[in-house]
Scaffold this motif. Structure first.
Motif, PDB file in Angstrom:
ATOM      1  N   TYR A  20       0.850  11.290   5.985  1.00 13.26           N
ATOM      2  CA  TYR A  20       0.884   9.815   5.743  1.00 13.26           C
ATOM      3  C   TYR A  20       2.127   9.188   6.311  1.00 13.26           C
ATOM      4  CZ  TYR A  20       0.781   5.503   2.922  1.00 13.26           C
ATOM      5  OH  TYR A  20       0.562   4.059   2.943  1.00 13.26           O
ATOM      6  N   GLU A  80       1.521   8.150  -5.826  1.00 11.36           N
ATOM      7  CA  GLU A  80       0.284   8.991  -5.983  1.00 11.36           C
ATOM      8  C   GLU A  80       0.803  10.154  -5.665  1.00 11.36           C
ATOM      9  OE1 GLU A  80      -3.092   5.696  -4.721  1.00 11.36           O
ATOM     10  OE2 GLU A  80      -3.261   7.600  -3.619  1.00 11.36           O
ATOM     11  N   PHE A  81       1.561  10.148  -4.449  1.00 13.79           N
ATOM     12  CA  PHE A  81       2.126  11.574  -4.080  1.00 13.79           C
ATOM     13  C   PHE A  81       3.153  12.218  -5.045  1.00 13.79           C
ATOM     14  CE2 PHE A  81       0.807   9.912   0.410  1.00 13.79           C
ATOM     15  CZ  PHE A  81       0.026  11.165   0.690  1.00 13.79           C
ATOM     16  N   LYS A 120       2.204   2.177  -3.327  1.00 10.48           N
ATOM     17  CA  LYS A 120       1.324   2.820  -4.224  1.00 10.48           C
ATOM     18  C   LYS A 120       1.065   4.114  -3.982  1.00 10.48           C
ATOM     19  CE  LYS A 120      -2.306  -0.101  -4.387  1.00 10.48           C
ATOM     20  NZ  LYS A 120      -3.439  -0.785  -4.360  1.00 10.48           N
ATOM     21  N   LYS A 121       1.009   4.555  -2.597  1.00 17.25           N
ATOM     22  CA  LYS A 121       0.727   5.903  -2.126  1.00 17.25           C
ATOM     23  C   LYS A 121       1.860   6.724  -2.497  1.00 17.25           C
ATOM     24  CE  LYS A 121      -2.709   7.065   0.568  1.00 17.25           C
ATOM     25  NZ  LYS A 121      -3.624   7.826   0.004  1.00 17.25           N
ATOM     26  N   PHE A 148       1.913  14.089   2.360  1.00 16.45           N
ATOM     27  CA  PHE A 148       2.984  12.754   2.188  1.00 16.45           C
ATOM     28  C   PHE A 148       3.640  12.739   3.683  1.00 16.45           C
ATOM     29  CE2 PHE A 148       7.122  11.337   0.410  1.00 16.45           C
ATOM     30  CZ  PHE A 148       6.769   9.923   0.718  1.00 16.45           C
ATOM     31  N   ASN A 169       0.744  -1.470  -0.075  1.00 17.29           N
ATOM     32  CA  ASN A 169      -0.036   0.110  -0.254  1.00 17.29           C
ATOM     33  C   ASN A 169       0.874   1.171   0.080  1.00 17.29           C
ATOM     34  OD1 ASN A 169      -2.392  -1.351  -0.157  1.00 17.29           O
ATOM     35  ND2 ASN A 169      -2.699  -1.524   2.178  1.00 17.29           N
ATOM     36  N   ALA A 170       1.934   1.395   0.995  1.00 13.91           N
ATOM     37  CA  ALA A 170       2.651   2.441   0.937  1.00 13.91           C
ATOM     38  C   ALA A 170       3.447   2.925  -0.547  1.00 13.91           C
ATOM     39  CB  ALA A 170       3.830   2.037   1.868  1.00 13.91           C
TER      40      ALA A 170
END
Ligand code: AMP
Ligand code: ZN
Length: 476
Positions: A389, A361-362, A357-358, A386, A354-355
Motif C-alpha cells: 500500500y 486498519e493495518f 484511515k488505512k 502495508f 484515506n491513508a
C-alpha cells in the motif's frame, strides 16, 4: 491477547496476576558450546512476546537462566583440561554476543544456577520436611507419587509412566539411581564425584539437579506464581512437569498460569526428511556460522515467518526467500526516508485522509494477528500488505503522511525485533583513521574535535572505549 496454554490445551485470554505487569520465565541454554539456530528459536520468539507485551503497555519482568553446572559442561571441561566455570563463563559470553546480533534484548535478569545454590538447598529442605523428598546416600530424590497432579502439563497418566520406567529398569541401574523408592522419582541433589564442581549441603558435598534450578530461580526473580513460563516443546516432559511438581509441592501455590512452548526448528537429513536440529544428532548449524553468511536480521525474520508452535524447516532456500522478503520492507523504508527529505504539502487532502484511515486498519489487523497467540506469520503478511500500500500511494501523499507511514512501519517491525533503519556500512579502515585523528586532537588539547569524532562515530553505530591498552571500538 490470547495465548495457547499447554496446561489446558486451549487458547486462553491472557490476564496477568497484577494488572499492567507480566512476569515471564524462559528456560535458557546449558552453556558448553556455541548455541545453534534451534536454541535461538525460543530466544527470538519469546523476546518478540516480550516486545509485543511492552508495545501493548505492559511492564515485563523477563527472566531467563543460564544452566552453568551440568554433566555436559563438566565433560567438555575435562576434555579441554579446564575447570567447568571456565567453559560455562566462556559460552555465556558467546551466547550473549549471538543474542545481541539477533537483536534479542538482554533479560531483566539472567540468573546463573551456580549463584543460587543456597536457595536451592532451602527448597530441597522444605520438600524433605513436607514429605515430598528423601535422601539416600547423599542423593536427594523427589517422591513423584506424593504430588497427585503429576502429569498435568504433559497430559501423561502416572501409571503409564510407571510402566514405562519399569521397562527401563536396567537403564536406571546403569545411571546409579537404583536406590530410588520408585522409578518415577527424580533427582533434586546429587553427590559429588571426583573432579566435579560441588557445594556443601546437609546431604554432603554435591550439586543440584537441573529441574530444581528453574523452580528456584523463577521464584526468586518473579515470585511463587509466574504469569508465563516458556521454552521449547522438548522441555514439557520431564523438565517442566518436574518444575511444577517441585514448586507446587514446596510453595503450595500454582506455579505458572500460562505455559508456552515453541515447536522445533528442523533440518533435512540425507533422506530429505526434516528432523529436529539438536546437538546430540550433530545436525546443527551455529548462530555464528549462519550469521557469517546472512545478516542476523534475516535469521530473525526467518524465525518469525512461522507461528511459534509450528515446526519450522531450515534450508538455504527458505533463508534466501526470507532475505528477499525482508529486503522488500527495507526498500520501502528507504523510499519513505528519501521522500521525507523533500517536503510536500497536499492541496488535495483526500489522499491523506484515506491513508490515515488505512494505517489504522493495518495496525488493527497486525494487532489482531499478534493477539491470536503471537501469530507472527500473519502479522508479517499484514506488514507486506502495508508495504504494498505504501508503495502505491507514497508519492501522492503529504510529507506528514509519509512520516506517519515510516513511524508506524518502524513500530510494527521493531515489535518483531526487526530494524528498518539501515546501518551505514563504515569500513574498519575509516574507523581507524578517525581514531588516529581523535588521538592527535587530544594530544593537541583540541577536546572539542575529539568529542565530535567520538559522537559522529557513535551516530554511525561505532562505540569507542578508552582503555589502558589504547582505544578499543565496537559496532553497536
Ligand atoms: P538446551 O540447551 O538443549 O537445553 O536448549 C535450550 C533451549 O532451546 C530449550 O528451550 C530447548 O527447548 C530449545 N531448543 C533446542 N533445540 C531446539 C530446536 N531444534 N528447535 C527449537 N527449540 C529448540
Ligand atoms: Zn527450566
Amino acid at each position: 491477547m490470547k495465548i495457547y496454554n499447554t496446561l489446558t490445551r486451549k487458547k486462553e485470554k491472557f490476564v496477568p496476576i497484577n494488572p499492567g505487569k507480566v512476569g515471564i520465565y524462559v528456560c535458557g541454554p546449558t552453556v558448553y558450546n556455541l548455541i545453534h539456530i534451534g536454541n535461538a528459536r525460543p530466544m527470538i520468539v519469546f523476546d518478540t512476546l516480550r516486545r509485543y507485551l511492552e508495545y501493548k503497555g505492559f511492564e515485563v519482568n523477563y527472566v531467563s537462566n543460564f544452566t552453568d553446572v551440568d554433566d555436559k559442561i563438566i565433560k567438555r571441561a575435562n576434555e579441554e583440561n579446564k575447570i567447568a566455570s571456565f567453559i560455562s563463563e566462556k559460552y555465556i559470553e558467546e551466547c550473549k554476543k549471538d543474542m545481541e546480533a539477533l537483536n534479542v534484548r538482554p533479560a531483566t535478569t539472567h540468573p546463573k544456577a551456580t549463584e543460587e545454590i543456597p536457595d536451592m538447598i532451602e527448597m530441597v529442605k522444605v520438600l524433605i520436611e513436607k514429605g515430598h523428598a528423601y535422601e539416600k546416600n547423599g542423593t536427594v530424590y523427589f517422591r513423584t507419587r506424593s504430588f497427585a497432579p503429576y502429569g498435568k502439563l504433559s497430559h501423561k497418566n502416572i501409571d503409564e509412566l510407571e510402566a514405562g520406567h519399569r521397562d527401563d529398569a536396567h537403564v536406571l541401574k546403569v545411571t546409579g539411581e537404583d536406590e530410588k523408592e520408585d522409578g518415577l522419582d527424580f533427582v533434586l541433589w546429587k553427590p559429588k564425584k571426583e573432579g566435579e564442581p560441588s557445594w556443601p549441603s546437609p546431604w554432603g558435598e554435591g550439586r543440584p539437579g537441573w529441574h530444581l534450578e528453574c523452580s528456584v530461580m523463577s521464584k526468586k526473580y518473579i515470585g511463587g506464581t509466574i504469569d508465563i513460563h516458556a521454552g521449547g516443546e522438548d522441555l514439557i516432559f520431564p523438565h517442566h512437569e518436574n518444575e511444577i511438581a517441585q514448586s507446587e509441592a514446596a510453595n503450595g501455590t500454582l506455579f505458572a498460569r500460562y505455559w508456552m512452548h515453541n515447536g522445533f526448528l528442523r533440518i533435512a537429513n540425507e533422506n530429505d526428511e526434516f528432523e529436529k536440529m539438536s546437538k546430540s544428532l550433530g545436525n546443527f548449524k551455529t548462530v555464528r556460522e549462519i550469521c557469517s553468511v546472512y545478516d542476523p536480521q534475516v535469521v530473525r525474520f526467518f524465525m518469525l515467518s512461522a507461528q511459534y508452535r509450528s515446526p519450522l524447516n531450515f534450508s538455504p532456500k527458505l533463508i534466501e526467500s526470507s532475505k528477499n522478503s525482508l529486503e522488500r520492507i527495507l526498500t520501502a523504508a528507504d523510499r519513505l526516508r528519501d521522500l521525507m527529505q523533500s517536503p510536500k504539502v497536499n492541496d488535495e487532502p483526500e489522499a491523506d485522509i484515506n491513508a490515515i484511515k488505512k494505517i489504522d486498519e493495518f495496525v488493527d489487523r497486525y494487532n489482531a494477528a499478534m493477539d491470536d497467540d503471537l501469530n507472527t506469520a500473519d502479522a508479517i503478511s499484514v506488514i507486506f500488505e502495508f508495504v504494498k500500500y505504501i508503495n502505491t500511494v507514497c508519492e501522492e501523499v503529504s510529507t506528514d503522511t509519509v512520516g506517519k507511514f515510516y513511524d508506524v512501519l518502524n513500530v510494527l517491525t521493531d515489535t518483531l525485533g526487526i530494524i528498518i533503519d539501515r546501518k551505514e556500512d563504515v569500513l574498519d579502515s575509516d574507523i581507524e583513521k578517525l581514531i588516529e585523528e581523535r588521538q592527535l586532537a587530544r594530544k593537541n588539547k583540541d577536546f572539542k574535535r575529539a568529542d565530535e569524532i567520538r559522537d559522529d562515530l557513535l551516530k554511525r553505530g561505532i562505540e569507542l572505549k578508552d582503555t589502558r591498552e589504547g582505544v578499543k571500538w565496537k559496532r553497536l
